[in-house]
Design a protein around this motif. Structure first.
Motif, mmCIF file in Angstrom:
data_model
loop_
_atom_site.group_PDB
_atom_site.id
_atom_site.type_symbol
_atom_site.label_atom_id
_atom_site.label_comp_id
_atom_site.label_asym_id
_atom_site.label_seq_id
_atom_site.Cartn_x
_atom_site.Cartn_y
_atom_site.Cartn_z
ATOM 1 N N VAL A 590 0.836 -1.204 0.000
ATOM 2 C CA VAL A 590 0.000 0.000 0.000
ATOM 3 C C VAL A 590 0.870 1.253 0.000
ATOM 4 N N LYS A 591 1.938 1.239 0.805
ATOM 5 C CA LYS A 591 2.849 2.391 0.837
ATOM 6 C C LYS A 591 3.534 2.576 -0.521
ATOM 7 N N MET A 592 3.872 1.465 -1.165
ATOM 8 C CA MET A 592 4.472 1.526 -2.500
ATOM 9 C C MET A 592 3.497 2.173 -3.480
ATOM 10 N N GLN A 593 2.237 1.770 -3.414
ATOM 11 C CA GLN A 593 1.218 2.361 -4.285
ATOM 12 C C GLN A 593 1.120 3.866 -4.066
ATOM 13 N N SER A 629 -1.228 7.317 2.917
ATOM 14 C CA SER A 629 -0.073 7.255 2.013
ATOM 15 C C SER A 629 -0.278 8.040 0.725
ATOM 16 N N GLY A 630 -1.475 8.545 0.525
ATOM 17 C CA GLY A 630 -1.734 9.316 -0.687
ATOM 18 C C GLY A 630 -2.273 8.508 -1.841
ATOM 19 N N CYS A 631 -2.740 7.274 -1.583
ATOM 20 C CA CYS A 631 -3.393 6.499 -2.648
ATOM 21 C C CYS A 631 -4.703 7.186 -3.022
ATOM 22 N N LYS A 632 -5.096 7.039 -4.274
ATOM 23 C CA LYS A 632 -6.390 7.579 -4.711
ATOM 24 C C LYS A 632 -7.515 6.566 -4.551
ATOM 25 N N GLY A 633 -7.150 5.324 -4.393
ATOM 26 C CA GLY A 633 -8.144 4.279 -4.187
ATOM 27 C C GLY A 633 -7.451 3.027 -3.712
#
Length: 861
Positions: A590-593, A629-633
C-alpha cells in the motif's frame, strides 16, 4: 489496399503459437481477443505481426499530418513481439479495423448536469451506458445525484425508492450487452455523504444482486478523520448543497466498519479517496469548463468528468533491464526515456484515430434506418464525447511487468529498496511523458483550454516543476498537448502476450498448478481430481515465463521433471521468493502504491491480495494506510472470497511436476479456482440463465426450464407444451432467463424471458402457475436439493425414488429425470443400479442414457 484474406482459427493459432514460442495460452488469447475480425467472426490476421503492421501503418498515417513524423517501421519496432509498447485491448483490436465500427477508448464516464435525479435523466444514463458498451467501452457513473429513499417526488410514487433499485437497473443493463463475447464493464460510485450510501455499500452482499457492476464508495477526508477518531459525520442531500433538503448525523466509525467488513467478505466495495483525487487532478483545474471529475472507469485507474474518455497503452518495463537475472543487471534509463516519449506521442496519435472512429460511429448512426427520435440520443451522446475528448486530448500511458522488472534487477517486490527503485522509474516516466506532451504542443498545438495560471497550484504540476524546472518553463510557454497523460491499469490479458506480470502487481505465483478437464475414458489420461458433478480433471504444473528465464540464466534444466521439494528449493533461490501476491508485506504494498501515485496523474489499479485467514482489522489498517499514504483508491481481495482461476502448488501436494512449460495466467486478479465445487447460494438471484429442454412421454409434449447458476442446475420448472393450460413456446427457443419477482401479496412469481430472431424480448409469465399444487411441491423439493449442490446423479436417484400414485405425475417425474440427465457428465457411474440385462453394477451415463459397460445394454429414460 485493404487485405480481405481470411484465416481459419487453426491457421491463426498455429502461426501465433510459433510467434509466442509455444505459449498456447498467449496464442489462444491473441486469436480469440485481438486478431482483427469482422462482425461475423471471420479472422483477417494470421499472427500478431499482421496486427502490429496494421497498427503501425495507421499511426504513421496520422504522424504524417504533423512535423517530424515517425515512420511505420519505427512504430513497428516499438510494438513488435509486445517488447516495448503495448496498446490496450480497444486500440489493439480497433485501430485500422474497418470491419467493425467501435471506439478505441477503454474508459468512459457519463452523467447529466442539472436535474439529473429525475426519472427521465436516470433512464437516459441507462441508455447511454448501453450505447457505449456496445461500442466496446467500459463505463463509470456516479449515483450521488439520486435523491435518497423516502424523499418526496412529484409523481404517483410520492416518495423515491433510493439508490439500490437503480443500481440493479444499471447492473442488469450491463449484463445484457455483449462485447465481442464478453460482458460490458461498469463502475457505480456514490459519495459517503449520501444518506443512502449504507444501502449502496450493502447492495452487493446479497447473492445475485448487482452482479454486472463494480462498486466503489467515494470517501472524503472529513469522513476518514471522523471514522479514525470515532466522531459523528453529517450526511446530506444534495451532497454539495449549502442548504440541503435532507440531513442526518451518523456514526462514521460504524459505517466505516461496515465498509471494511463487506470488503473483507466480498472484495467490495472498493474505496476512492475522493478529496485526494480532486486535489491532485489536473483536469479539475478546468472544472468550470466541464472537466469536474465525478467517477472512474470500471477498474478505477482513470477518474473522469462526464463524457470524457481515455485510451490506454502500456510500456513493458521488463524489456528495459539489460542482463536480467544476473549480477550485471541494469535498467536502461536512456532507452526508457526515449521510448516513453514515443509512447506519449503514439497515444496522442491514437486520440486522432479515435476522433476518426467517432466520426464513423456518428455516420453509422445517422445512416441507420431508425427514426431520428430513436437514434438521436445516441448521436448526441457521441457528439458530446467527441467534443470533450477533442478539448482535453486525454491519454493513459501506463506500464506492465513491474514485478518482473524488479525480479530481473535482483530486487524483492515489497522491500523498501524495491519500492525506492520503482519510484525512480515512475518519476522518470512522468517527466518524459510530460516532456513529450510539451514538445508536441510546440509542433501540434496545446490542448484547447490549456491555461498555465489555472494549474499553478496543482500538486502534481508542482512536482514536475521541482523535478525539472526547464520542462515546467517550456510548459508554461508552449502549453501541453494533453490535459492528463498517465495511469497504471490492470493489463489483464495483455500481460499474457507480454508474458510478464500484470501492471504494477507482483507475480501471483512463479510456479502453480492448473487443472484441465479430461475424458477419463481416453487412453493415456491421468485423472487427478473429480469434482462432485463428476467432471474429471488432470493437474499439471505451469511455470511463470520469466521464472523460466531465471532458470535458464542460472543453469537450471527447464525440461526436467522436478519433485515438489525441488520446486520449493528453486523458488527459494529465485528473486521471486517471498515476493508473490500472497507473500508481500501488505502494508508495504500500500505504501508503494502511495509513493508511485505521486508520479501518476490519473490513478493506479492495484489489488492487495490477502490470505483467507486474515481478520477484518487488517483490512481496516490497509485502508487507513492507503488514505494516509496518498493512494487515490484501494481494493483488497481475501483469498476465497470470490471464484477465480488458480490454485497454488504447496508442499502438501504429493504429485510430481511436469517439465517447465505453459504460461503465466494472470488474466484477472487470481481468485480461487473454477474447478472447485461452487459455493451454496441460498438467496436466489433475481435472474438466472435458463436452458429449455423438450421431451415426450406417453405421446405428450413436455418442456422443462432449468435455471442455471454458474452453469449448474439451480431450479427446475416443467409443464405440458401447447396445451390450452400449458406453456406456449416457439420451437426454436432453447435459452433465455428466468426472472423472479414478488407479487403484492408477498408471493413469488417466475417468468421466462427470451429474445426472438428480430431482437424482440418475449415473456412466458408465471412458470409456477403452470403446475398443479402437487407438481409444484415436488418441483420445489427438487429445486431445493439442486440449490444445495447435491450431485446430479444423486438428484436423479431421489426423483426416481418418489412414490407417486397419479400416473400423470409419474409421467412428469420421468420428464424431470430426462431434463436433468443433460447435466450429468458422460462417464459418471450410476452407483447402486444394476444392468437389467446382465445384472452387473456397470451402468454409466452416456449422452443422457444409461449404458452398461459390461454387456453394452442401453436404457434411456
Amino acid at each position: 489496399m485493404e487485405n480481405n484474406k481470411t484465416f481459419s482459427f487453426e491457421d491463426a493459432f498455429k502461426a501465433a503459437l510459433k510467434y509466442f514460442g509455444g505459449d498456447e495460452l498467449a496464442a489462444r488469447v491473441w486469436v480469440n481477443k485481438y486478431a482483427m475480425k469482422d462482425s461475423f467472426g471471420a479472422i483477417y490476421e494470421q499472427s500478431p505481426v499482421d496486427m502490429h503492421w496494421r497498427i503501425s501503418n495507421e499511426i504513421a498515417r496520422i504522424e504524417n499530418k504533423y512535423k517530424n513524423p515517425m515512420s511505420a517501421q519505427e512504430v513497428f519496432e516499438l510494438l513488435d513481439h509486445f517488447r516495448y509498447i503495448v496498446p490496450a485491448g480497444s486500440p489493439m483490436t480497433g485501430i485500422g479495423n474497418n470491419h467493425q465500427v467501435a471506439s478505441l477508448s477503454n474508459c468512459f464516464v457519463i452523467g447529466l448536469d442539472g436535474d439529473a435525479d429525475s426519472y427521465g435523466a436516470i433512464m437516459r444514463v441507462d441508455e447511454e451506458q448501453v450505447q457505449l458498451m456496445k461500442r466496446r467501452g467500459g463505463v463509470g457513473h456516479d449515483l450521488s445525484h439520486i435523491r435518497p429513499k423516502g424523499s418526496p417526488v412529484n409523481n404517483s410514487a410520492l416518495t423515491s425508492t433510493g439508490l439500490v433499485p437503480f443500481m440493479e437497473r444499471y447492473s442488469n443493463s450491463t449484463r445484457e450487452v455483449a462485447q465481442d463475447g464478453r460482458r460490458g464493464a461498469l463502475m457505480l460510485s456514490v459519495s459517503i455523504k449520501h444518506p443512502d450510501s449504507e444501502a449502496f455499500i450493502d447492495a452487493k452482499m446479497e447473492e445475485g444482486k448487482v452482479t454486472g457492476a463494480n462498486v466503489s464508495v467515494k470517501l472524503d477526508d472529513e469522513f476518514m478523520k471522523a471514522a479514525v477518531s470515532d466522531k459523528p459525520y453529517m450526511q446530506q442531500w444534495p451532497i454539495n448543497a449549502e442548504t440541503p433538503k435532507f440531513k442526518k448525523e451518523i456514526s462514521a466509525r460504524k459505517l466505516w466498519e461496515k465498509i471494511v467488513h463487506n470488503a473483507w467478505k466480498s472484495a467490495e466495495p472498493g474505496v476512492l479517496f475522493w478529496d485526494t483525487i480532486l486535489k491532485e487532478s489536473i483536469p479539475d483545474c478546468y472544472a468550470d469548463l466541464g472537466f469536474r471529475t465525478v467517477s472512474t472507469n470500471p477498474c478505477g485507474e482513470i477518474p473522469l468528468c462526464p463524457y470524457d474518455s481515455c485510451r490506454l497503452l502500456s510500456i513493458n518495463l521488463y524489456s528495459y533491464v539489460d542482463h536480467p537475472f544476473t549480477k550485471n543487471a541494469k535498467f536502461n534509463f536512456d532507452k526508457f526515456k526515449k521510448h516513453v516519449q514515443f509512447a506519449q506521442r503514439l497515444m496522442d496519435d491514437i486520440v486522432d484515430l479515435e476522433m476518426e472512429k467517432i466520426d464513423l460511429i456518428m455516420k453509422k448512426i445517422a445512416d441507420d434506418p431508425q427514426s431520428d427520435e430513436v437514434k438521436g440520443s445516441e448521436y448526441n451522446l457521441w457528439k458530446k464525447i467527441q467534443r470533450k475528448s477533442g478539448m482535453g486530448r486525454r491519454t493513459g500511458v501506463g506500464i506492465t511487468a513491474e514485478g518482473d522488472m524488479l525480479a530481473a534487477m535482483g530486487l524483492r517486490y515489497g522491500t523498501q529498496e524495491a519500492t525506492d527503485f520503482s519510484v525512480i522509474v515512475h518519476k522518470t516516466l512522468a517527466i518524459n511523458a510530460y516532456r513529450s506532451s510539451v514538445d508536441m504542443a510546440k509542433e501540434r498545438g496545446a490542448f484547447e483550454v490549456y491555461d498555465a495560471k489555472r494549474e499553478e497550484k496543482n500538486p502534481f504540476v508542482n512536482r514536475i516543476k521541482d523535478a525539472d524546472p526547464e520542462l515546467y518553463s517550456d510548459m508554461v510557454k508552449f502549453g501541453r498537448r494533453n490535459i492528463a497523460c498517465l495511469t497504471i491499469a490492470p493489463t489483464g490479458t495483455t500481460s499474457l502476450m507480454t508474458q510478464t506480470t500484470s501492471g504494477i502487481e507482483p507475480v501471483f505465483m512463479p510456479v502453480y498448478k492448473r487443472r484441465r478437464k479430461v475424458n477419463p475414458n481416453d487412453t493415456d489420461v491421468h485423472v487427478d481430481f473429480v469434482d462432485e458433478v463428476g467432471d474429471s480433471f488432470e493437474e499439471y504444473i505451469v511455470y511463470h515465463r520469466k521464472f523460466i528465464e531465471w532458470m535458464k540464466v542460472n543453469g537450471y534444466d527447464t525440461e526436467k521433471k522436478y519433485s515438489q521439494e525441488e520446486i520449493d528449493d528453486l523458488v527459494a533461490k529465485s528473486p521471486y521468493y517471498k515476493a508473490t501476491a500472497n507473500d508481500v508485506d501488505w502494508l508495504m504494498k500500500v505504501k508503494m502504491q502511495g509513493a508511485i501515485q505521486k508520479w501518476v496523474d490519473h490513478s493506479i489499479s492495484v489489488t492487495v491480495n490477502l490470505p483467507n485467514d486474515v481478520d477484518e482489522n487488517l483490512v481496516n489498517r490497509l485502508y487507513v494506510e492507503a488514505w494516509k499514504s496518498g493512494c487515490k483508491g484501494c481494493t483488497i481481495y481475501r483469498d476465497g472470497s470470490r471464484a477465480g482461476v488458480m490454485i497454488s502448488v504447496s508442499k502438501k501436494d504429493k504429485k510430481e511436476s511436469g517439465h517447465a512449460e505453459g504460461a503465466d495466467v494472470q488474466e484477472d486478479q487470481p481468485k480461487g479456482h473454477p474447478c472447485e465445487q461452487p459455493e451454496v447460494t441460498e438467496v436466489r438471484p433475481k435472474e438466472l440463465e435458463c436452458d429449455v429442454v423438450r421431451f415426450q412421454n406417453n405421446k405428450e409434449k413436455w418442456v422443462a426450464f432449468v435455471g442455471l447458476l454458474k452453469g449448474y442446475p439451480y431450479e427446475i420448472f416443467t409443464g405440458l407444451q401447447d396445451d390450452e393450460e400449458g406453456i406456449i413456446l416457439p420451437k426454436n427457443i432453447i435459452k433465455g432467463k428466468i426472472i423472479k419477482s414478488t407479487n403484492e401479496d408477498g408471493s413469488h412469481r417466475y417468468d421466462f424471458q427470451f429474445e426472438n430472431k428480430r431482437g424482440y424480448k418475449t415473456t412466458v409469465e408465471g412458470l409456477s402457475e403452470k403446475f398443479n399444487p402437487e407438481y409444484w411441491n415436488y418441483a420445489k423439493l427438487i429445486s431445493g436439493v439442486l440449490r444445495y449442490r447435491m450431485p446430479i446423479d444423486h438428484v436423479l436417484k431421489l426423483v426416481a425414488s418418489l412414490q407417486l400414485k397419479d400416473e400423470s405425475i409419474n409421467t412428469w417425474k420421468n420428464g424431470v429425470e430426462r431434463a436433468l440427465k443433460k447435466y450429468i457428465v458422460d462417464g459418471t457411474k450410476a452407483n447402486g443400479q444394476k444392468c437389467p440385462v446382465c445384472g452387473h453394477e456397470t451402468l454409466v451415463y452416456q449422452e443422457g442414457c444409461l449404458i452398461c459397460t459390461n454387456c453394452g445394454a442401453s436404457r434411456c429414460g
